[in-house]
Design an enzyme around this catalytic site. Structure first.
Site, mmCIF file in Angstrom:
data_model
loop_
_atom_site.group_PDB
_atom_site.id
_atom_site.type_symbol
_atom_site.label_atom_id
_atom_site.label_comp_id
_atom_site.label_asym_id
_atom_site.label_seq_id
_atom_site.Cartn_x
_atom_site.Cartn_y
_atom_site.Cartn_z
ATOM 1 C CD GLU A 215 -2.812 1.301 2.586
ATOM 2 O OE1 GLU A 215 -3.537 0.171 2.601
ATOM 3 O OE2 GLU A 215 -2.792 1.925 3.313
ATOM 4 C CG HIS B 100 -7.508 2.519 -0.678
ATOM 5 N ND1 HIS B 100 -6.851 2.330 0.596
ATOM 6 C CD2 HIS B 100 -6.355 1.574 -1.356
ATOM 7 C CE1 HIS B 100 -6.038 1.460 0.494
ATOM 8 N NE2 HIS B 100 -5.798 1.096 -0.528
ATOM 9 N N GLY C 97 -14.874 5.712 4.849
ATOM 10 C CA GLY C 97 -13.912 6.806 5.171
ATOM 11 C C GLY C 97 -14.287 7.400 6.750
ATOM 12 C CE1 TYR D 165 -10.944 -0.706 10.225
ATOM 13 C CE2 TYR D 165 -13.096 -1.657 9.207
ATOM 14 C CZ TYR D 165 -12.269 -0.763 9.138
ATOM 15 O OH TYR D 165 -12.233 0.402 8.227
ATOM 16 C CG HIS E 3 -14.716 0.688 12.369
ATOM 17 N ND1 HIS E 3 -15.772 1.544 12.690
ATOM 18 C CD2 HIS E 3 -13.931 1.249 11.604
ATOM 19 C CE1 HIS E 3 -15.297 2.793 12.254
ATOM 20 N NE2 HIS E 3 -14.181 2.560 11.514
ATOM 21 C CD GLN F 283 -6.724 -0.437 10.560
ATOM 22 O OE1 GLN F 283 -5.735 -0.725 10.080
ATOM 23 N NE2 GLN F 283 -7.574 0.695 10.868
ATOM 24 C CD GLN G 195 5.512 3.537 11.542
ATOM 25 O OE1 GLN G 195 6.740 3.236 12.385
ATOM 26 N NE2 GLN G 195 5.306 2.914 10.568
ATOM 27 C CE LYS H 124 9.571 6.319 5.890
ATOM 28 N NZ LYS H 124 9.868 7.555 5.608
HETATM 29 P P1 FAD Z 1 -17.872 0.561 7.119
HETATM 30 O O1 FAD Z 1 -17.661 -0.834 6.432
HETATM 31 O O2 FAD Z 1 -19.097 1.436 6.558
HETATM 32 O O3 FAD Z 1 -18.067 0.407 8.811
HETATM 33 C C1 FAD Z 1 -18.121 1.718 9.518
HETATM 34 C C2 FAD Z 1 -18.701 1.494 10.743
HETATM 35 O O4 FAD Z 1 -20.062 1.385 10.441
HETATM 36 C C3 FAD Z 1 -17.965 0.221 11.380
HETATM 37 O O5 FAD Z 1 -18.470 0.476 12.894
HETATM 38 C C4 FAD Z 1 -19.134 -0.778 11.124
HETATM 39 O O6 FAD Z 1 -19.469 -1.858 12.012
HETATM 40 C C5 FAD Z 1 -20.580 0.032 11.034
HETATM 41 N N1 FAD Z 1 -21.408 -0.365 10.051
HETATM 42 C C6 FAD Z 1 -21.509 -0.707 8.866
HETATM 43 N N2 FAD Z 1 -22.642 -1.100 8.316
HETATM 44 C C7 FAD Z 1 -23.460 -0.761 9.226
HETATM 45 C C8 FAD Z 1 -24.883 -1.070 9.060
HETATM 46 N N3 FAD Z 1 -25.646 -1.234 8.055
HETATM 47 N N4 FAD Z 1 -25.607 -0.658 10.165
HETATM 48 C C9 FAD Z 1 -24.972 -0.046 11.527
HETATM 49 N N5 FAD Z 1 -23.517 0.053 11.243
HETATM 50 C C10 FAD Z 1 -22.882 -0.526 10.429
HETATM 51 N N6 FAD Z 1 -9.414 5.801 5.056
HETATM 52 C C11 FAD Z 1 -9.522 6.621 3.892
HETATM 53 O O7 FAD Z 1 -9.817 7.880 3.989
HETATM 54 N N7 FAD Z 1 -8.747 6.508 2.697
HETATM 55 C C12 FAD Z 1 -8.091 5.286 2.462
HETATM 56 O O8 FAD Z 1 -7.631 5.231 1.808
HETATM 57 C C13 FAD Z 1 -8.247 4.429 3.487
HETATM 58 N N8 FAD Z 1 -7.850 2.850 3.154
HETATM 59 C C14 FAD Z 1 -8.120 1.869 4.247
HETATM 60 C C15 FAD Z 1 -7.362 0.796 4.119
HETATM 61 C C16 FAD Z 1 -7.796 -0.385 4.831
HETATM 62 C C17 FAD Z 1 -7.037 -1.682 4.529
HETATM 63 C C18 FAD Z 1 -8.501 -0.014 6.080
HETATM 64 C C19 FAD Z 1 -8.610 -1.270 6.986
HETATM 65 C C20 FAD Z 1 -9.075 1.069 6.397
HETATM 66 C C21 FAD Z 1 -8.862 2.295 5.447
HETATM 67 N N9 FAD Z 1 -9.245 3.653 5.588
HETATM 68 C C22 FAD Z 1 -9.106 4.433 4.787
HETATM 69 C C23 FAD Z 1 -10.016 3.818 7.006
HETATM 70 C C24 FAD Z 1 -11.327 3.672 6.604
HETATM 71 O O9 FAD Z 1 -12.167 4.584 5.966
HETATM 72 C C25 FAD Z 1 -12.032 3.858 8.105
HETATM 73 O O10 FAD Z 1 -11.649 2.866 9.065
HETATM 74 C C26 FAD Z 1 -13.454 4.193 8.412
HETATM 75 O O11 FAD Z 1 -13.830 4.678 9.836
HETATM 76 C C27 FAD Z 1 -14.604 2.935 7.933
HETATM 77 O O12 FAD Z 1 -14.377 2.454 6.683
HETATM 78 P P2 FAD Z 1 -15.102 1.153 6.437
HETATM 79 O O13 FAD Z 1 -15.141 1.125 4.809
HETATM 80 O O14 FAD Z 1 -14.572 0.039 7.109
HETATM 81 O O15 FAD Z 1 -16.492 1.321 6.827
#
Ligand code: FAD
Length: 295
Positions: A17, A77, A108, A144, A148, A175, A211, A271
């Site tokens: 990544e 992403h 996000g 996660y 999360h 994560q 970090q 890096k």
């Molecule tokens: P979701 O899957 O929507 O989940 C978010 C929260 O909502 C969780 O607590 C989940 O349990 C809850 N939830 C989901 N569906 C429902 C539902 N139907 N009803 C009630 N609750 C629900 N962020 C960036 O800004 N840019 C990036 O490039 C980026 N890359 C990432 C790459 C990886 C591998 C990971 C693990 C994270 C990355 N993130 C990035 C961070 C991510 O955007 C955040 O962790 C964000 O808060 C959650 O995104 P998600 O897609 O997991 O959300």
């Protein structure tokens, strides 16, 4: 190439990544990093999307550049929380036009300055459904192992994950975590819920003390005693901490590979030297060299 077609029961994937340059910087500043990373023969390279779409155009350009200059597929992403359907479609059309085949569909984080109604993209699953219905991308999602941060329980988070995967997610990237047992236990729970898509394990090599602090704040991931001791012991010796952090990541990856993990996703922090050190230490294990070359 679609990432869904790359998974192989006999061999774990390795993905790297990177984050694109900030708006103010020239896109060329990332080219050298990409050239060095592609030499390490990853299965794909993923490109993050800045908070609230702040790197939208560069994420598209960098994702497109990767697959144009190499045969390494890219994974762009994309977050949806602060965009409406029209804005998302512009980005998706652009990615399609530039030949990008894979998208990591994310919600996000909530912006610090507040959150406005966004026309129906409240969760990543809303974005997944939209892409599935209107485009032909291979879709990944995030998961996660330590739940999360916003979710009350791991159990609930996995139920929500099930909905997301059923909407059309074809593989997951986890994560980062520092305790492999947490990942194995999580994977068991996920499989029991009948979530059967491949899961790449997120590994972050610790390279400096600041970090670690930042990452824990952002992700809420726990630090096992072993890594806490390493940080305590070497926090004032940057080179020693870097060396120990890389050794820890290598050990973590070797263990994950021996458990036939579907793939390892390395958060490279742009890096190439550190990433190269890790991958050079698992060359024979990855099977990218013949036995003679490895000696
Ligand atoms: P979701 O899957 O929507 O989940 C978010 C929260 O909502 C969780 O607590 C989940 O349990 C809850 N939830 C989901 N569906 C429902 C539902 N139907 N009803 C009630 N609750 C629900 N962020 C960036 O800004 N840019 C990036 O490039 C980026 N890359 C990432 C790459 C990886 C591998 C990971 C693990 C994270 C990355 N993130 C990035 C961070 C991510 O955007 C955040 O962790 C964000 O808060 C959650 O995104 P998600 O897609 O997991 O959300």
């Amino acid at each position: 190439m679609y990432i869904r077609d790359m998974f192989d029961k006999e061999k774990s994937l390795i993905s790297l990544e990177i984050f694109p340059p900030k708006k103010e910087s020239k896109i060329e500043t990332i080219y050298d990093t990409i050239f060095k990373l592609k030499e390490l023969r990853p299965d794909f390279i993923s490109v993050t999307y800045g908070a609230g779409g702040s790197t939208k155009d560069t994420t598209i350009d960098v994702s497109s550049f990767i697959h144009r200059i190499s045969n390494v597929p890219s994974l762009a992403h994309l977050t949806c929380l602060t965009s409406n359907k029209e804005e998302l479609n512009i980005t998706l059309d652009s990615l399609h036009k530039q030949g990008v085949k894979n998208i990591l569909a994310l919600r996000g984080d909530y912006p610090l300055e507040g959150y406005h109604e966004n026309h129906g993209f409240k969760y990543a699953s809303d974005l997944v459904k939209h892409i599935k219905e209107n485009y032909d991308f291979c879709i990944g999602g995030a998961c996660y192992p330590e739940k999360h941060l916003e979710c009350e329980s791991l159990h609930q988070d996995i139920d929500n994950l099930k909905q997301k995967v059923d909407s059309g997610v074809e593989f997951l990237i986890s994560q980062l975590f520092f305790d492999n047992n947490l990942f194995y236990e999580y994977k068991d729970k996920v499989r029991k819920k009948n979530i059967n898509v491949p899961i790449l394990a997120g590994v972050l090599p610790i390279l400096n003390k600041n970090q670690v602090k930042r990452i824990i704040e952002l992700t809420g991931c726990s630090l096992p005693k072993k890594i806490k001791k390493i940080i305590e012991k070497y926090e004032h010796s940057p080179n020693a901490l870097r060396e120990a952090g890389l050794a820890y990541a290598i050990e973590q990856i070797i263990d994950l590979l021996s458990w036939d993990t579907d793939g390892i996703h390395i958060y490279t922090m742009n890096k190439p030297k550190a990433t190269s050190h890790i991958l050079n230490n698992i060359k024979a294990i990855r099977g990218v060299v013949c036995d003679e070359c490895a000696c």
